[in-house]
Design a protein around this motif. Structure first.
Motif, mmCIF file in Angstrom:
data_model
loop_
_atom_site.group_PDB
_atom_site.id
_atom_site.type_symbol
_atom_site.label_atom_id
_atom_site.label_comp_id
_atom_site.label_asym_id
_atom_site.label_seq_id
_atom_site.Cartn_x
_atom_site.Cartn_y
_atom_site.Cartn_z
ATOM 1 N N PHE A 56 0.832 -1.205 0.000
ATOM 2 C CA PHE A 56 0.000 0.000 0.000
ATOM 3 C C PHE A 56 0.868 1.257 0.000
ATOM 4 C CE2 PHE A 56 -2.590 3.247 2.142
ATOM 5 C CZ PHE A 56 -3.742 3.190 1.379
ATOM 6 N N PHE A 57 1.862 1.296 0.893
ATOM 7 C CA PHE A 57 2.696 2.497 0.974
ATOM 8 C C PHE A 57 3.609 2.640 -0.239
ATOM 9 C CE2 PHE A 57 1.688 2.281 5.595
ATOM 10 C CZ PHE A 57 1.001 3.477 5.609
ATOM 11 N N LEU A 58 4.077 1.514 -0.758
ATOM 12 C CA LEU A 58 4.911 1.559 -1.966
ATOM 13 C C LEU A 58 4.118 2.165 -3.122
ATOM 14 C CD1 LEU A 58 7.537 0.712 -3.470
ATOM 15 C CD2 LEU A 58 6.431 -1.454 -3.948
ATOM 16 N N GLY A 59 2.905 1.644 -3.335
ATOM 17 C CA GLY A 59 2.070 2.153 -4.424
ATOM 18 C C GLY A 59 1.713 3.616 -4.220
ATOM 19 N N MET A 60 1.449 3.975 -2.970
ATOM 20 C CA MET A 60 1.066 5.346 -2.662
ATOM 21 C C MET A 60 2.207 6.310 -2.972
ATOM 22 S SD MET A 60 -1.112 6.104 0.543
ATOM 23 C CE MET A 60 -1.529 7.634 1.232
ATOM 24 N N LEU A 61 3.440 5.904 -2.628
ATOM 25 C CA LEU A 61 4.598 6.759 -2.879
ATOM 26 C C LEU A 61 4.787 6.946 -4.388
ATOM 27 C CD1 LEU A 61 6.470 8.205 -1.006
ATOM 28 C CD2 LEU A 61 8.083 6.344 -1.192
ATOM 29 N N ILE A 62 4.633 5.860 -5.135
ATOM 30 C CA ILE A 62 4.746 5.967 -6.602
ATOM 31 C C ILE A 62 3.657 6.899 -7.125
ATOM 32 C CG2 ILE A 62 4.621 4.684 -8.771
ATOM 33 C CD1 ILE A 62 7.071 3.866 -7.398
ATOM 34 N N ASP A 63 2.446 6.787 -6.590
ATOM 35 C CA ASP A 63 1.345 7.649 -7.018
ATOM 36 C C ASP A 63 1.642 9.119 -6.755
ATOM 37 O OD1 ASP A 63 -0.663 6.122 -8.212
ATOM 38 O OD2 ASP A 63 -1.219 5.262 -6.283
ATOM 39 N N VAL A 64 2.226 9.389 -5.582
ATOM 40 C CA VAL A 64 2.555 10.769 -5.240
ATOM 41 C C VAL A 64 3.505 11.354 -6.278
ATOM 42 C CG1 VAL A 64 3.869 12.167 -3.613
ATOM 43 C CG2 VAL A 64 2.140 10.593 -2.779
ATOM 44 N N PHE A 65 4.470 10.546 -6.709
ATOM 45 C CA PHE A 65 5.449 11.054 -7.663
ATOM 46 C C PHE A 65 4.887 11.134 -9.074
ATOM 47 C CE2 PHE A 65 8.582 10.172 -4.392
ATOM 48 C CZ PHE A 65 9.438 11.233 -4.581
ATOM 49 N N GLU A 66 3.981 10.275 -9.428
ATOM 50 C CA GLU A 66 3.526 10.221 -10.813
ATOM 51 C C GLU A 66 2.265 11.029 -11.061
ATOM 52 O OE1 GLU A 66 3.293 6.588 -12.785
ATOM 53 O OE2 GLU A 66 5.284 5.934 -12.194
ATOM 54 N N ASP A 67 1.734 11.709 -10.032
ATOM 55 C CA ASP A 67 0.502 12.469 -10.201
ATOM 56 C C ASP A 67 -0.686 11.583 -10.542
ATOM 57 O OD1 ASP A 67 1.220 15.020 -9.637
ATOM 58 O OD2 ASP A 67 2.000 15.401 -11.625
ATOM 59 N N SER A 68 -0.542 10.285 -10.392
ATOM 60 C CA SER A 68 -1.656 9.401 -10.689
ATOM 61 C C SER A 68 -2.359 9.138 -9.366
ATOM 62 C CB SER A 68 -1.129 8.091 -11.268
ATOM 63 O OG SER A 68 -0.121 7.585 -10.431
ATOM 64 N N ILE A 69 -3.668 9.137 -9.383
ATOM 65 C CA ILE A 69 -4.359 9.083 -8.106
ATOM 66 C C ILE A 69 -4.735 7.661 -7.724
ATOM 67 C CG2 ILE A 69 -6.340 9.919 -6.819
ATOM 68 C CD1 ILE A 69 -5.951 12.283 -9.092
ATOM 69 N N ALA A 70 -3.920 7.071 -6.864
ATOM 70 C CA ALA A 70 -4.197 5.787 -6.227
ATOM 71 C C ALA A 70 -4.261 4.588 -7.167
ATOM 72 C CB ALA A 70 -5.469 5.856 -5.398
ATOM 73 N N ILE A 71 -3.918 4.770 -8.445
ATOM 74 C CA ILE A 71 -3.994 3.595 -9.321
ATOM 75 C C ILE A 71 -2.833 2.635 -9.061
ATOM 76 C CG2 ILE A 71 -5.335 4.710 -11.132
ATOM 77 C CD1 ILE A 71 -2.835 4.969 -12.770
ATOM 78 N N HIS A 72 -1.660 3.173 -8.728
ATOM 79 C CA HIS A 72 -0.543 2.290 -8.375
ATOM 80 C C HIS A 72 -0.806 1.633 -7.022
ATOM 81 C CE1 HIS A 72 2.261 3.108 -11.647
ATOM 82 N NE2 HIS A 72 1.756 4.334 -11.645
ATOM 83 N N THR A 73 -1.436 2.387 -6.117
ATOM 84 C CA THR A 73 -1.773 1.827 -4.807
ATOM 85 C C THR A 73 -2.679 0.616 -4.990
ATOM 86 O OG1 THR A 73 -1.826 4.117 -4.065
ATOM 87 C CG2 THR A 73 -2.564 2.454 -2.507
#
Lengths: 170, 279
Positions: A56-73
Protein backbone atom coordinates in the motif's frame (compact mmCIF):
# COMPACT_ATOMS: atom_id res chain seq x y z
CA UNK A 1 20.15 -6.06 9.62
CA UNK A 2 17.84 -7.48 7.02
CA UNK A 3 15.17 -4.89 7.87
CA UNK A 4 17.53 -2.01 7.15
CA UNK A 5 18.39 -3.56 3.83
CA UNK A 6 14.69 -3.80 2.99
CA UNK A 7 14.10 -0.19 3.97
CA UNK A 8 17.03 0.95 1.84
CA UNK A 9 15.74 -1.10 -1.07
CA UNK A 10 12.25 0.39 -0.65
CA UNK A 11 13.48 3.94 -1.21
CA UNK A 12 16.10 2.97 -3.80
CA UNK A 13 13.51 1.24 -5.94
CA UNK A 14 11.06 4.16 -5.70
CA UNK A 15 13.77 6.60 -6.83
CA UNK A 16 14.87 4.23 -9.62
CA UNK A 17 11.28 4.04 -10.83
CA UNK A 18 10.29 7.71 -10.69
CA UNK A 19 13.57 9.36 -11.64
CA UNK A 20 14.91 7.01 -14.31
CA UNK A 21 12.43 4.46 -15.62
CA UNK A 22 9.50 6.88 -15.88
CA UNK A 23 11.57 9.06 -18.17
CA UNK A 24 12.19 6.21 -20.59
CA UNK A 25 10.13 6.73 -23.72
CA UNK A 26 9.59 3.66 -25.88
CA UNK A 27 6.96 4.20 -28.56
CA UNK A 28 4.27 5.54 -26.27
CA UNK A 29 3.11 2.13 -25.10
CA UNK A 30 5.86 0.78 -22.90
CA UNK A 31 6.46 1.92 -19.35
CA UNK A 32 8.19 -0.72 -17.19
CA UNK A 33 7.02 -0.80 -13.56
CA UNK A 34 10.10 -2.23 -11.91
CA UNK A 35 9.09 -1.23 -8.37
CA UNK A 36 6.93 -4.39 -8.15
CA UNK A 37 10.22 -6.26 -7.59
CA UNK A 38 10.08 -5.04 -3.98
CA UNK A 39 6.86 -6.95 -3.29
CA UNK A 40 8.05 -9.99 -5.23
CA UNK A 41 11.30 -10.29 -3.30
CA UNK A 42 9.90 -10.05 0.27
CA UNK A 43 10.69 -13.13 2.42
CA UNK A 44 8.35 -16.14 2.26
CA UNK A 45 7.44 -15.78 5.92
CA UNK A 46 6.27 -12.16 5.65
CA UNK A 47 2.96 -11.81 7.49
CA UNK A 48 -0.07 -11.14 5.34
CA UNK A 49 -0.87 -7.74 6.71
CA UNK A 50 2.80 -6.64 6.56
CA UNK A 51 2.75 -7.60 2.90
CA UNK A 52 -0.41 -5.61 2.18
CA UNK A 53 0.67 -2.56 4.16
CA UNK A 54 4.11 -2.40 2.54
CA UNK A 55 2.49 -2.72 -0.89
CA UNK A 56 0.00 0.00 0.00
CA UNK A 57 2.70 2.50 0.97
CA UNK A 58 4.91 1.56 -1.97
CA UNK A 59 2.07 2.15 -4.42
CA UNK A 60 1.07 5.35 -2.66
CA UNK A 61 4.60 6.76 -2.88
CA UNK A 62 4.75 5.97 -6.60
CA UNK A 63 1.35 7.65 -7.02
CA UNK A 64 2.56 10.77 -5.24
CA UNK A 65 5.45 11.05 -7.66
CA UNK A 66 3.53 10.22 -10.81
CA UNK A 67 0.50 12.47 -10.20
CA UNK A 68 -1.66 9.40 -10.69
CA UNK A 69 -4.36 9.08 -8.11
CA UNK A 70 -4.20 5.79 -6.23
CA UNK A 71 -3.99 3.60 -9.32
CA UNK A 72 -0.54 2.29 -8.38
CA UNK A 73 -1.77 1.83 -4.81
CA UNK A 74 -4.70 -0.31 -5.96
CA UNK A 75 -2.66 -2.42 -8.37
CA UNK A 76 0.21 -3.02 -5.93
CA UNK A 77 -2.19 -4.03 -3.13
CA UNK A 78 -3.82 -6.43 -5.58
CA UNK A 79 -0.37 -7.83 -6.38
CA UNK A 80 0.39 -8.34 -2.68
CA UNK A 81 -2.96 -10.03 -2.17
CA UNK A 82 -2.34 -12.46 -5.02
CA UNK A 83 1.23 -13.29 -3.96
CA UNK A 84 0.54 -15.96 -1.28
CA UNK A 85 -1.96 -17.74 -3.53
CA UNK A 86 0.44 -17.81 -6.50
CA UNK A 87 3.25 -19.05 -4.24
CA UNK A 88 1.07 -21.82 -2.83
CA UNK A 89 -0.06 -22.76 -6.33
CA UNK A 90 3.49 -23.03 -7.64
CA UNK A 91 5.34 -24.58 -4.68
CA UNK A 92 2.54 -26.61 -3.12
CA UNK A 93 3.58 -25.77 0.43
CA UNK A 94 5.32 -23.02 2.37
CA UNK A 95 9.13 -23.38 2.10
CA UNK A 96 10.89 -24.65 5.22
CA UNK A 97 12.86 -21.52 6.01
CA UNK A 98 10.38 -18.65 6.38
CA UNK A 99 13.19 -16.08 6.35
CA UNK A 100 14.27 -17.06 2.83
CA UNK A 101 13.42 -14.75 -0.02
CA UNK A 102 12.22 -15.86 -3.47
CA UNK A 103 15.31 -16.35 -5.63
CA UNK A 104 16.74 -18.69 -8.25
CA UNK A 105 18.11 -20.87 -5.47
CA UNK A 106 14.98 -21.19 -3.36
CA UNK A 107 12.39 -21.48 -6.14
CA UNK A 108 14.30 -22.68 -9.18
CA UNK A 109 14.58 -20.78 -12.44
CA UNK A 110 11.33 -21.92 -14.04
CA UNK A 111 9.14 -21.42 -10.98
CA UNK A 112 10.65 -17.98 -10.34
CA UNK A 113 9.92 -16.97 -13.94
CA UNK A 114 6.29 -18.12 -13.80
CA UNK A 115 5.84 -16.58 -10.33
CA UNK A 116 7.09 -13.19 -11.57
CA UNK A 117 5.15 -13.41 -14.83
CA UNK A 118 1.76 -14.13 -13.24
CA UNK A 119 2.09 -11.43 -10.59
CA UNK A 120 3.38 -8.81 -13.04
CA UNK A 121 0.47 -9.56 -15.38
CA UNK A 122 -2.06 -9.14 -12.54
CA UNK A 123 -0.45 -5.87 -11.49
CA UNK A 124 -0.24 -4.44 -15.03
CA UNK A 125 -3.81 -5.45 -15.91
CA UNK A 126 -5.21 -3.59 -12.91
CA UNK A 127 -2.87 -0.64 -13.45
CA UNK A 128 -3.45 0.00 -17.13
CA UNK A 129 -7.19 -0.61 -17.04
CA UNK A 130 -7.54 1.76 -14.12
CA UNK A 131 -5.50 4.27 -16.05
CA UNK A 132 -7.90 4.05 -19.00
CA UNK A 133 -10.71 3.89 -16.45
CA UNK A 134 -13.07 2.17 -18.82
CA UNK A 135 -12.80 -0.60 -21.35
CA UNK A 136 -13.09 1.67 -24.35
CA UNK A 137 -9.68 1.03 -25.83
CA UNK A 138 -9.57 -2.62 -24.86
CA UNK A 139 -7.07 -3.92 -27.43
CA UNK A 140 -4.75 -0.96 -27.02
CA UNK A 141 -4.67 -1.47 -23.27
CA UNK A 142 -3.97 -5.19 -23.69
CA UNK A 143 -1.06 -4.31 -25.98
CA UNK A 144 0.27 -1.95 -23.31
CA UNK A 145 -0.09 -4.62 -20.61
CA UNK A 146 1.79 -7.21 -22.68
CA UNK A 147 4.61 -4.92 -23.85
CA UNK A 148 5.18 -3.16 -20.54
CA UNK A 149 4.76 -6.45 -18.68
CA UNK A 150 7.44 -8.09 -20.81
CA UNK A 151 9.92 -5.33 -20.13
CA UNK A 152 9.06 -5.28 -16.41
CA UNK A 153 9.66 -9.04 -16.27
CA UNK A 154 13.07 -8.59 -17.89
CA UNK A 155 14.05 -5.92 -15.33
CA UNK A 156 12.66 -7.97 -12.44
CA UNK A 157 14.69 -11.02 -13.50
CA UNK A 158 17.81 -8.84 -13.70
CA UNK A 159 16.89 -7.62 -10.21
CA UNK A 160 16.62 -11.19 -8.93
CA UNK A 161 20.03 -12.00 -10.41
CA UNK A 162 21.56 -8.95 -8.70
CA UNK A 163 19.94 -9.66 -5.33
CA UNK A 164 20.57 -13.37 -5.48
CA UNK A 165 24.16 -13.54 -4.28
CA UNK A 166 24.04 -11.51 -1.03
CA UNK A 167 20.84 -13.13 0.27
CA UNK A 168 22.16 -16.62 -0.51
CA UNK A 169 25.17 -16.02 1.72
CA UNK A 170 23.17 -14.34 4.46
CA UNK B 1 -20.48 -11.96 18.21
CA UNK B 2 -17.55 -14.13 19.15
CA UNK B 3 -17.99 -16.14 16.02
CA UNK B 4 -17.93 -12.95 13.99
CA UNK B 5 -14.59 -11.96 15.52
CA UNK B 6 -13.23 -15.42 14.89
CA UNK B 7 -14.41 -15.22 11.31
CA UNK B 8 -12.70 -11.86 10.79
CA UNK B 9 -9.52 -13.13 12.43
CA UNK B 10 -9.45 -16.21 10.30
CA UNK B 11 -9.80 -14.23 7.09
CA UNK B 12 -8.00 -11.08 8.27
CA UNK B 13 -5.74 -11.16 5.21
CA UNK B 14 -8.73 -10.89 2.91
CA UNK B 15 -10.50 -8.26 4.98
CA UNK B 16 -7.39 -6.12 5.28
CA UNK B 17 -6.95 -6.37 1.51
CA UNK B 18 -10.55 -5.25 1.03
CA UNK B 19 -10.10 -2.25 3.32
CA UNK B 20 -6.92 -1.07 1.56
CA UNK B 21 -8.40 -1.61 -1.88
CA UNK B 22 -11.56 0.31 -0.98
CA UNK B 23 -9.43 3.21 0.28
CA UNK B 24 -7.50 3.24 -3.02
CA UNK B 25 -10.64 3.00 -5.14
CA UNK B 26 -12.33 5.71 -3.12
CA UNK B 27 -9.40 8.05 -3.73
CA UNK B 28 -9.45 7.30 -7.45
CA UNK B 29 -13.19 7.79 -7.82
CA UNK B 30 -13.42 10.93 -5.68
CA UNK B 31 -10.58 12.55 -7.59
CA UNK B 32 -12.68 12.50 -10.71
CA UNK B 33 -14.98 15.06 -9.16
CA UNK B 34 -13.08 16.87 -6.46
CA UNK B 35 -9.70 18.49 -6.73
CA UNK B 36 -8.77 17.78 -3.15
CA UNK B 37 -6.62 14.72 -3.61
CA UNK B 38 -3.76 17.06 -2.92
CA UNK B 39 -1.46 14.43 -1.48
CA UNK B 40 -1.29 12.66 -4.80
CA UNK B 41 0.04 15.53 -6.86
CA UNK B 42 3.63 16.30 -7.56
CA UNK B 43 3.10 19.89 -6.48
CA UNK B 44 3.13 18.52 -2.95
CA UNK B 45 6.21 19.18 -0.93
CA UNK B 46 7.92 15.79 -0.75
CA UNK B 47 8.01 14.89 -4.41
CA UNK B 48 8.47 18.53 -5.38
CA UNK B 49 11.75 18.70 -3.48
CA UNK B 50 12.97 15.34 -4.74
CA UNK B 51 12.27 16.31 -8.33
CA UNK B 52 13.91 19.69 -7.85
CA UNK B 53 17.07 18.15 -6.46
CA UNK B 54 17.21 15.65 -9.30
CA UNK B 55 16.47 18.37 -11.82
CA UNK B 56 19.29 20.56 -10.54
CA UNK B 57 21.68 17.80 -11.61
CA UNK B 58 19.97 16.51 -14.72
CA UNK B 59 19.23 19.84 -16.38
CA UNK B 60 22.89 20.24 -17.32
CA UNK B 61 22.22 17.68 -19.99
CA UNK B 62 19.58 19.88 -21.59
CA UNK B 63 21.66 23.07 -21.66
CA UNK B 64 22.34 22.85 -25.37
CA UNK B 65 18.65 22.52 -26.27
CA UNK B 66 17.69 25.24 -23.81
CA UNK B 67 20.22 27.61 -25.33
CA UNK B 68 18.96 26.97 -28.81
CA UNK B 69 15.41 27.51 -27.64
CA UNK B 70 16.33 30.80 -25.97
CA UNK B 71 18.15 32.00 -29.07
CA UNK B 72 15.10 31.20 -31.14
CA UNK B 73 12.81 33.02 -28.68
CA UNK B 74 15.13 36.02 -28.72
CA UNK B 75 15.21 36.07 -32.47
CA UNK B 76 11.44 36.04 -32.62
CA UNK B 77 11.21 38.88 -30.13
CA UNK B 78 13.83 40.93 -31.98
CA UNK B 79 11.75 40.61 -35.11
CA UNK B 80 9.00 42.45 -33.29
CA UNK B 81 11.25 45.24 -32.17
CA UNK B 82 10.05 48.71 -32.97
CA UNK B 83 13.40 49.64 -34.48
CA UNK B 84 12.86 47.09 -37.21
CA UNK B 85 10.02 49.07 -38.67
CA UNK B 86 10.26 52.13 -40.79
CA UNK B 87 7.89 54.88 -39.82
CA UNK B 88 6.13 55.84 -43.02
CA UNK B 89 3.57 58.16 -41.55
CA UNK B 90 5.29 60.95 -39.65
CA UNK B 91 2.09 62.48 -38.36
CA UNK B 92 0.77 59.86 -35.91
CA UNK B 93 2.88 57.22 -34.25
CA UNK B 94 2.19 56.20 -30.71
CA UNK B 95 3.48 52.95 -29.38
CA UNK B 96 1.97 52.86 -25.93
CA UNK B 97 -1.23 54.66 -25.34
CA UNK B 98 -4.48 54.24 -23.52
CA UNK B 99 -6.03 52.52 -26.52
CA UNK B 100 -4.02 49.42 -25.74
CA UNK B 101 -4.79 47.91 -22.40
CA UNK B 102 -2.71 44.98 -21.32
CA UNK B 103 -4.61 41.70 -21.23
CA UNK B 104 -1.96 39.01 -20.75
CA UNK B 105 1.24 38.93 -18.77
CA UNK B 106 3.79 36.15 -18.67
CA UNK B 107 5.80 34.48 -15.94
CA UNK B 108 8.71 32.24 -16.76
CA UNK B 109 9.14 28.88 -15.01
CA UNK B 110 11.22 25.72 -15.26
CA UNK B 111 9.86 22.22 -15.78
CA UNK B 112 11.22 19.95 -13.05
CA UNK B 113 9.23 16.83 -13.89
CA UNK B 114 7.25 15.63 -16.87
CA UNK B 115 5.97 12.50 -18.54
CA UNK B 116 4.93 11.62 -22.07
CA UNK B 117 4.44 7.88 -21.83
CA UNK B 118 1.12 7.63 -20.01
CA UNK B 119 -2.42 8.18 -21.20
CA UNK B 120 -2.78 11.20 -18.93
CA UNK B 121 0.41 13.17 -18.56
CA UNK B 122 1.37 15.91 -16.13
CA UNK B 123 4.26 18.28 -15.56
CA UNK B 124 5.61 19.94 -12.43
CA UNK B 125 6.91 23.52 -12.47
CA UNK B 126 9.41 25.02 -10.06
CA UNK B 127 7.18 28.02 -9.28
CA UNK B 128 3.95 28.21 -7.32
CA UNK B 129 1.53 30.40 -5.42
CA UNK B 130 4.32 32.50 -3.98
CA UNK B 131 5.34 33.53 -7.50
CA UNK B 132 1.82 34.41 -8.55
CA UNK B 133 0.74 31.20 -10.25
CA UNK B 134 -2.91 30.20 -9.89
CA UNK B 135 -4.93 27.22 -11.14
CA UNK B 136 -6.28 27.43 -14.71
CA UNK B 137 -3.50 29.59 -16.06
CA UNK B 138 -2.15 28.58 -19.46
CA UNK B 139 1.36 27.20 -19.98
CA UNK B 140 3.12 27.88 -23.29
CA UNK B 141 6.63 27.91 -24.66
CA UNK B 142 8.23 30.11 -27.28
CA UNK B 143 6.80 27.92 -30.00
CA UNK B 144 3.70 26.15 -28.76
CA UNK B 145 1.03 25.34 -26.22
CA UNK B 146 2.14 23.07 -23.34
CA UNK B 147 -0.75 22.75 -20.86
CA UNK B 148 -2.87 24.27 -18.10
CA UNK B 149 -2.03 24.74 -14.40
CA UNK B 150 -4.08 22.34 -12.26
CA UNK B 151 -2.83 22.60 -8.70
CA UNK B 152 -0.48 25.00 -6.96
CA UNK B 153 1.42 24.75 -3.72
CA UNK B 154 3.61 27.50 -2.27
CA UNK B 155 6.65 26.68 -4.36
CA UNK B 156 5.48 24.29 -7.07
CA UNK B 157 2.66 23.77 -9.49
CA UNK B 158 1.18 20.79 -11.34
CA UNK B 159 0.36 21.18 -15.01
CA UNK B 160 -2.15 19.13 -16.98
CA UNK B 161 -0.17 18.54 -20.15
CA UNK B 162 -1.57 18.83 -23.66
CA UNK B 163 -1.08 15.04 -23.57
CA UNK B 164 -4.06 14.43 -21.27
CA UNK B 165 -7.45 12.98 -22.17
CA UNK B 166 -9.33 15.78 -20.36
CA UNK B 167 -7.40 18.57 -22.04
CA UNK B 168 -9.43 20.25 -24.79
CA UNK B 169 -8.09 23.33 -26.52
CA UNK B 170 -10.01 25.55 -28.91
CA UNK B 171 -7.82 26.03 -32.00
CA UNK B 172 -8.13 27.52 -35.47
CA UNK B 173 -6.59 26.97 -38.87
CA UNK B 174 -4.32 29.92 -39.58
CA UNK B 175 -5.20 30.56 -43.20
CA UNK B 176 -8.99 30.64 -42.95
CA UNK B 177 -9.75 30.99 -39.23
CA UNK B 178 -11.95 27.90 -39.03
CA UNK B 179 -12.33 26.69 -35.44
CA UNK B 180 -11.81 23.13 -34.18
CA UNK B 181 -11.06 21.27 -30.97
CA UNK B 182 -7.67 19.82 -30.09
CA UNK B 183 -7.54 16.66 -27.98
CA UNK B 184 -4.79 14.06 -27.62
CA UNK B 185 -5.83 10.49 -28.37
CA UNK B 186 -2.86 8.71 -26.85
CA UNK B 187 0.05 6.89 -28.46
CA UNK B 188 2.56 9.13 -30.22
CA UNK B 189 3.39 12.13 -28.03
CA UNK B 190 4.40 14.27 -31.00
CA UNK B 191 1.02 14.11 -32.73
CA UNK B 192 -2.41 15.17 -31.60
CA UNK B 193 -5.85 15.39 -33.20
CA UNK B 194 -7.94 18.38 -34.24
CA UNK B 195 -11.60 17.49 -34.68
CA UNK B 196 -14.86 19.19 -35.70
CA UNK B 197 -13.46 20.90 -38.79
CA UNK B 198 -16.41 21.54 -41.15
CA UNK B 199 -16.11 19.34 -44.28
CA UNK B 200 -16.22 22.23 -46.74
CA UNK B 201 -13.00 23.68 -45.38
CA UNK B 202 -10.05 23.50 -47.74
CA UNK B 203 -7.18 21.76 -45.94
CA UNK B 204 -3.66 21.06 -47.09
CA UNK B 205 -0.62 19.45 -45.57
CA UNK B 206 1.44 21.86 -43.51
CA UNK B 207 -1.37 24.26 -42.63
CA UNK B 208 -0.56 26.02 -39.38
CA UNK B 209 -2.78 25.61 -36.32
CA UNK B 210 -3.05 28.38 -33.71
CA UNK B 211 -5.05 28.86 -30.53
CA UNK B 212 -8.36 30.52 -31.28
CA UNK B 213 -8.39 32.97 -28.38
CA UNK B 214 -11.90 31.84 -27.49
CA UNK B 215 -10.79 30.42 -24.18
CA UNK B 216 -9.89 32.47 -21.15
CA UNK B 217 -6.66 30.59 -20.79
CA UNK B 218 -4.54 31.11 -23.90
CA UNK B 219 -4.05 34.30 -25.91
CA UNK B 220 -4.99 34.22 -29.58
CA UNK B 221 -2.49 33.05 -32.19
CA UNK B 222 -0.20 30.90 -30.04
CA UNK B 223 1.29 28.39 -32.47
CA UNK B 224 0.28 24.76 -31.89
CA UNK B 225 1.51 22.76 -34.86
CA UNK B 226 0.93 21.84 -38.48
CA UNK B 227 -1.62 19.57 -40.17
CA UNK B 228 -0.18 16.29 -41.39
CA UNK B 229 -3.18 14.32 -42.53
CA UNK B 230 -6.98 14.39 -42.34
CA UNK B 231 -9.98 12.11 -42.77
CA UNK B 232 -13.71 11.88 -42.28
CA UNK B 233 -14.25 9.33 -39.52
CA UNK B 234 -16.99 6.79 -39.84
CA UNK B 235 -20.29 8.15 -38.53
CA UNK B 236 -19.08 11.75 -38.46
CA UNK B 237 -19.73 14.75 -40.64
CA UNK B 238 -16.53 16.57 -39.83
CA UNK B 239 -12.90 16.40 -40.82
CA UNK B 240 -10.55 15.05 -38.19
CA UNK B 241 -6.97 16.16 -38.75
CA UNK B 242 -3.71 14.79 -37.38
CA UNK B 243 -1.59 17.67 -36.10
CA UNK B 244 2.16 17.48 -35.62
CA UNK B 245 2.87 19.50 -32.50
CA UNK B 246 5.52 22.21 -32.66
CA UNK B 247 6.92 21.53 -29.21
CA UNK B 248 8.66 18.36 -28.16
CA UNK B 249 6.99 17.52 -24.85
CA UNK B 250 9.81 15.21 -23.92
CA UNK B 251 12.35 18.04 -24.08
CA UNK B 252 10.35 20.77 -22.33
CA UNK B 253 12.58 22.66 -19.97
CA UNK B 254 11.54 26.31 -19.85
CA UNK B 255 7.95 27.51 -20.13
CA UNK B 256 5.92 30.68 -19.77
CA UNK B 257 2.80 30.81 -17.61
CA UNK B 258 0.10 33.07 -19.07
CA UNK B 259 -1.89 35.26 -16.71
CA UNK B 260 -5.10 36.66 -18.14
CA UNK B 261 -5.70 40.00 -16.42
CA UNK B 262 -9.27 40.24 -17.69
CA UNK B 263 -10.23 36.74 -16.78
CA UNK B 264 -12.68 37.61 -14.03
CA UNK B 265 -14.47 40.13 -16.17
CA UNK B 266 -14.71 37.58 -18.97
CA UNK B 267 -16.03 34.88 -16.63
CA UNK B 268 -18.50 37.19 -14.98
CA UNK B 269 -19.95 38.24 -18.30
CA UNK B 270 -20.24 34.72 -19.65
CA UNK B 271 -21.73 33.34 -16.46
CA UNK B 272 -24.54 35.85 -16.93
CA UNK B 273 -25.41 34.27 -20.27
CA UNK B 274 -27.88 31.42 -19.84
CA UNK B 275 -27.12 27.96 -21.22
CA UNK B 276 -23.95 25.94 -21.49
CA UNK B 277 -20.92 27.45 -23.02
CA UNK B 278 -18.09 25.09 -23.67
CA UNK B 279 -14.46 26.03 -23.55
Amino acid sequence: MFRWKLLLMFFAIVLLQVLILNNVYLGGYINPQVYVLFVLILPFGTRGWHLLLLAFFLGMLIDVFEDSIAIHTASTVMLAFARPFVLRLLTGKQPDDAGDVPSFRTLGTMTLLVYSLILILIHHLVLFFMEMFHFRDFTETIVRVVLSGGLTLLFVIIGFVLFNSPTAKR
Amino acid sequence: MRNLFRFIRRYHFFFFFLVLQVVALFLTLSSQHFQQAYLFHSSNTLSGYVYRTYHSVSNYMYLRDVNEQLLEDNRRLMERNRENFLITDQQVFQHEDSVYQRRYTYLNAGVINKSVNRRNNYMTLNKGRRHGIEPDMGVITGNGVAGIIMYVSDNFSSVMSLLHSDMLVSVKIGKNNHIGTLQWEGGDYRRTVMSYIPPHVDLSEGDSIFTSGHSRVFPENVFVGTIEDWEVRRGENFFTATVKMAIDHNKLSLVYVVKNLMREEHEELESAVPGDIQF
